[in-house]
Write a protein that holds these residues in place. Sequence first.
Motif, short mmCIF file in Angstrom:
data_model
loop_
_atom_site.label_atom_id
_atom_site.label_comp_id
_atom_site.label_asym_id
_atom_site.label_seq_id
_atom_site.Cartn_x
_atom_site.Cartn_y
_atom_site.Cartn_z
N VAL A 122 0.84 -1.20 0.00
CA VAL A 122 0.00 0.00 0.00
C VAL A 122 0.87 1.25 0.00
O VAL A 122 0.60 2.22 -0.72
CB VAL A 122 -0.95 -0.01 1.22
CG1 VAL A 122 -1.71 1.32 1.32
CG2 VAL A 122 -1.93 -1.17 1.13
N THR A 123 1.94 1.24 0.80
CA THR A 123 2.85 2.39 0.85
C THR A 123 3.51 2.64 -0.49
O THR A 123 3.70 3.79 -0.90
CB THR A 123 3.92 2.18 1.93
OG1 THR A 123 3.29 1.93 3.18
CG2 THR A 123 4.82 3.40 2.05
N SER A 124 3.88 1.56 -1.20
CA SER A 124 4.52 1.73 -2.50
C SER A 124 3.61 2.42 -3.50
O SER A 124 4.08 3.04 -4.46
CB SER A 124 4.96 0.37 -3.05
OG SER A 124 3.86 -0.42 -3.43
N ASN A 125 2.30 2.33 -3.28
CA ASN A 125 1.33 2.96 -4.18
C ASN A 125 0.79 4.29 -3.66
O ASN A 125 0.45 5.17 -4.46
CB ASN A 125 0.16 2.00 -4.44
CG ASN A 125 0.56 0.79 -5.26
OD1 ASN A 125 0.74 0.86 -6.46
ND2 ASN A 125 0.71 -0.35 -4.59
N ARG A 126 0.71 4.42 -2.34
CA ARG A 126 0.07 5.61 -1.76
C ARG A 126 1.03 6.49 -0.97
O ARG A 126 0.67 7.57 -0.53
CB ARG A 126 -1.07 5.17 -0.82
CG ARG A 126 -2.18 4.40 -1.49
CD ARG A 126 -2.96 5.29 -2.45
NE ARG A 126 -3.51 6.45 -1.75
CZ ARG A 126 -3.90 7.57 -2.35
NH1 ARG A 126 -3.76 7.70 -3.66
NH2 ARG A 126 -4.40 8.56 -1.65
N GLY A 127 2.26 6.03 -0.79
CA GLY A 127 3.19 6.77 0.07
C GLY A 127 3.45 8.19 -0.38
O GLY A 127 3.55 9.11 0.44
N SER A 128 3.57 8.40 -1.69
CA SER A 128 3.82 9.75 -2.21
C SER A 128 2.67 10.69 -1.85
O SER A 128 2.89 11.83 -1.44
CB SER A 128 4.02 9.69 -3.72
OG SER A 128 4.26 10.98 -4.24
N ALA A 129 1.44 10.22 -2.02
CA ALA A 129 0.27 11.05 -1.68
C ALA A 129 0.22 11.33 -0.17
O ALA A 129 -0.15 12.43 0.24
CB ALA A 129 -1.01 10.35 -2.13
N TRP A 130 0.59 10.35 0.64
CA TRP A 130 0.62 10.57 2.09
C TRP A 130 1.59 11.68 2.45
O TRP A 130 1.29 12.56 3.26
CB TRP A 130 1.02 9.29 2.81
CG TRP A 130 -0.01 8.20 2.75
CD1 TRP A 130 -1.33 8.33 2.42
CD2 TRP A 130 0.19 6.81 3.03
NE1 TRP A 130 -1.95 7.11 2.47
CE2 TRP A 130 -1.05 6.16 2.85
CE3 TRP A 130 1.30 6.06 3.42
CZ2 TRP A 130 -1.21 4.80 3.04
CZ3 TRP A 130 1.14 4.69 3.61
CH2 TRP A 130 -0.10 4.06 3.42
N ARG A 131 2.78 11.63 1.84
CA ARG A 131 3.78 12.65 2.14
C ARG A 131 3.31 14.03 1.71
O ARG A 131 3.51 15.03 2.42
CB ARG A 131 5.11 12.30 1.45
CG ARG A 131 5.78 11.08 2.03
CD ARG A 131 7.16 10.87 1.45
NE ARG A 131 7.16 10.34 0.09
CZ ARG A 131 7.55 11.02 -0.98
NH1 ARG A 131 7.95 12.27 -0.86
NH2 ARG A 131 7.54 10.46 -2.18
N GLU A 132 2.68 14.10 0.53
CA GLU A 132 2.19 15.38 0.06
C GLU A 132 1.10 15.93 0.98
O GLU A 132 1.04 17.14 1.23
CB GLU A 132 1.64 15.23 -1.36
CG GLU A 132 2.73 14.97 -2.40
CD GLU A 132 2.14 14.58 -3.74
OE1 GLU A 132 0.89 14.53 -3.85
OE2 GLU A 132 2.93 14.32 -4.67
N ALA A 133 0.26 15.04 1.48
CA ALA A 133 -0.81 15.48 2.38
C ALA A 133 -0.25 16.06 3.67
O ALA A 133 -0.75 17.06 4.20
CB ALA A 133 -1.75 14.32 2.67
N ILE A 134 0.80 15.44 4.19
CA ILE A 134 1.41 15.94 5.43
C ILE A 134 2.16 17.24 5.18
O ILE A 134 2.06 18.20 5.94
CB ILE A 134 2.36 14.88 6.02
CG1 ILE A 134 1.59 13.62 6.43
CG2 ILE A 134 3.12 15.45 7.21
CD1 ILE A 134 0.59 13.84 7.55
N ASP A 135 2.91 17.29 4.11
CA ASP A 135 3.75 18.47 3.84
C ASP A 135 2.95 19.63 3.25
O ASP A 135 3.41 20.77 3.27
CB ASP A 135 4.87 18.11 2.87
CG ASP A 135 5.89 17.17 3.50
OD1 ASP A 135 6.02 17.20 4.74
OD2 ASP A 135 6.54 16.40 2.77
#
Length: 538
Positions: A517-530
């Motif tokens: 899941v992280t390999s597919n959604r990790g980039s979006a998670w980081r963008e949401a936090i930052d």
Amino acid sequence: MAATEMNNPTSVLHALAPAEEPSVDMVAQDDPSTREPEEPQARPLAQHTVTASSSSSSDLESQQSHPSLLRIQSHVSGHDHVVADQDPHYEAGDEIYDRFSAKRKMMIVIILSFCSFLAPISSTSILAASTEVVQTYNTTPAIFGYSNCLYMVFMGLAPLFWGPMGQTFGRKWTLTASAVIFCVFSIGSALAPNLAAFFVMRVLTAFAGTSFLTVGGAVIGDVYRPVERGVAYGWFLSGTLIGPALGPLIAGIIVNFVSWRYIFWLQTVLAVLATAAVIFLIPETIHRKRKADFAGLSTPQKAIKLASMINPWRVLALFRYPNLLVLGLASGSLVWNMYSLLTPIREVLNPRFGLTSPIMAGLFFIAPGAGYFIGTFFGGKWADRVVKKWIKKRGGKRVPEDRLKSCLTAMGVVIPGCMLVYGWSVEKRVGGVPVPVIAMFVQGVAQLFCFPSLNTYCIDVNQAKSGEVVAGNYVIRYFFAAAGSAACQPAIKAMGVGWFSTITAGFLMVSAAGVWVTSNRGSAWREAIDGVKGEEKV
């Protein structure tokens, strides 16, 4: 005619203008040894190339507008930029990693791998001498087991301290201080007169030795480009994994002939060698020490700022990123698997095969140890290969999460399968010695296909806080190691090695799903936090 040309600025400019497009080294270069990758004023290599490829007419117009700024051929060697042009994976800002030669980097990795061998080997070596230690201190096996559990707990707490220290005062100072402390408390462990002193010396040794793992991992991120870190991290991690596997074998040989205290005397000798290597051979690698911010502050202000810089909360706060939390849990599942497999080998396999000697039990540790060593040659290379494959698929764009795809099969299929084969073959007494040995070897190889990917990803997404993000990963990792070491023997007695291995396999499979899941959604998670859309690096 010469006089006419000297009086005509345009003629002079035409004489100085290059006949073809200017080379890269005609543009003023930043000093990579003083530049942070994340500093906005640093001009990346790609920017230099664009500037250098401007048309001759534009250059001439600029020079005519500013006659004092004449383009002059630089005498700085451009060999690094030729390499950059030849390497399709060279990214803007990668010149910061060219401060050390390939041979110097290799030496750094070898030394750090040796240092990272020490704390983990101490965590399991004493297991081979459990009976002898219990007799020396007139205690019980259960109480002795708590000492190893506490060792792991302090390995989990230590990164909260060493991670921020490495970011504040630099890698070399932190590694040197922890190496000296590790030496002192290794001697204390060898001389401990009673059980209480033994407990104290052991946990303080764990606290000091974990610095090699957390700060050493940050050093890898300091000197290697993202597409090269997998190989370097694989070699570095070989020490952390081979240590726990070979420790009981070495200790079993020692205990068979001399006192168990010689285990710690050997550890002391190795620690002295590591300390000397750190002091004389490891350079400072950090791009920027936080203590540089002390300039111009009063003493009270420095004290307040220092307290903020080394605050353990800096490590824990990084878990607001879901991708780092998931990766920490995944690393924890791997370490749980390793320690819950290695810790009870003497108690599980000795009765199963009728063994009595510590040396015979220690021989079983060769299988996972050999697996870890063999995996070193392939796991990191595979991780870097997957990264480069996805860069090509994305048309030259690197996304850190792509690296995680390299470990999904090993974590979700191979290691759980090996644990099921190992547990149930021992439980049902089928297959003889070869089956558990092969299962332990294969899962050892597979572990080295997982750890380089997980650890390197953590640095890739937060280079500016590499020491703290690696520390956070180790915090979770060694708390699971502590839990695995403490729970494995009671759990195996209660439910059997088969069902306990099944639970471990399930934990690994769930963790692999989280990594997917992280390999597919990790980039979006980081963008949401930052709060930054489209940014591919934290």
